[in-house]
Design an enzyme around this catalytic site. Structure first.
Site, short mmCIF file in Angstrom:
data_model
loop_
_atom_site.label_atom_id
_atom_site.label_comp_id
_atom_site.label_asym_id
_atom_site.label_seq_id
_atom_site.Cartn_x
_atom_site.Cartn_y
_atom_site.Cartn_z
N GLY A 159 2.00 -4.52 -8.92
CA GLY A 159 2.10 -5.55 -7.90
C GLY A 159 1.05 -5.37 -6.82
O GLY A 159 -0.09 -4.97 -7.09
N HIS A 160 1.44 -5.62 -5.57
CA HIS A 160 0.51 -5.58 -4.45
C HIS A 160 -0.01 -4.17 -4.15
O HIS A 160 -1.09 -4.03 -3.59
CB HIS A 160 1.19 -6.16 -3.20
CG HIS A 160 0.29 -6.26 -2.02
ND1 HIS A 160 -0.80 -7.10 -2.00
CD2 HIS A 160 0.31 -5.61 -0.84
CE1 HIS A 160 -1.42 -6.97 -0.83
NE2 HIS A 160 -0.78 -6.08 -0.11
N ASN A 161 0.73 -3.17 -4.53
CA ASN A 161 0.31 -1.78 -4.30
C ASN A 161 0.16 -1.06 -5.64
O ASN A 161 1.01 -0.25 -6.00
CB ASN A 161 1.32 -1.05 -3.41
CG ASN A 161 1.31 -1.59 -2.01
OD1 ASN A 161 0.29 -1.61 -1.35
ND2 ASN A 161 2.46 -2.04 -1.54
N ASP A 168 0.66 -9.09 -8.39
CA ASP A 168 0.61 -9.18 -6.92
C ASP A 168 1.07 -10.56 -6.48
O ASP A 168 0.41 -11.56 -6.75
CB ASP A 168 -0.80 -8.90 -6.43
CG ASP A 168 -0.89 -8.74 -4.92
OD1 ASP A 168 -0.01 -9.25 -4.20
OD2 ASP A 168 -1.84 -8.09 -4.45
#
Length: 102
Positions: free
Chosen positions: A74-76, A47
């Site tokens: 990552g972020h999702n 992330d």
């Protein structure tokens, strides 16, 4: 960045501005220790928007919490590693919960 842009377009500029304002101005740290429900925190190892260190701080602040850092996500993480994410969530939701004695 493509996911961030897609999310921003889907949410709309007012929602993004409101969320950014809340994130930058509201300190929820003191309230986290009052969360009583078992809490699963899933974080993407890669992330770049919100560092995994924040996940560790959340886990340390929420009494009955568990942090799982998904590799190569990552972020999702629910999009990057959907099978692992869904497996974690289903396991968490179906685990027996110890009820408090009254």
């Amino acid at each position: 960045w493509p996911i961030l842009v897609t999310d921003a377009l889907r949410a709309g500029p007012l929602t993004i501005l409101s969320a950014a304002h809340e994130l930058l101005t509201v300190n929820m740290t003191d309230r986290l220790r009052h969360i009583e429900a078992p809490t699963l925190i899933v974080w993407g190892e890669l992330d770049t928007l919100i560092p995994v260190d924040i996940g560790y701080r959340l886990q340390a602040s929420i009494p009955s919490s568990e942090l799982v850092v998904l590799k190569r996500a990552g972020h999702n993480p629910m999009w990057d590693r959907p099978h692992e994410f869904n497996t974690l969530v289903l396991k968490f939701l179906t685990a027996p919960v110890a009820l408090p004695l009254q």
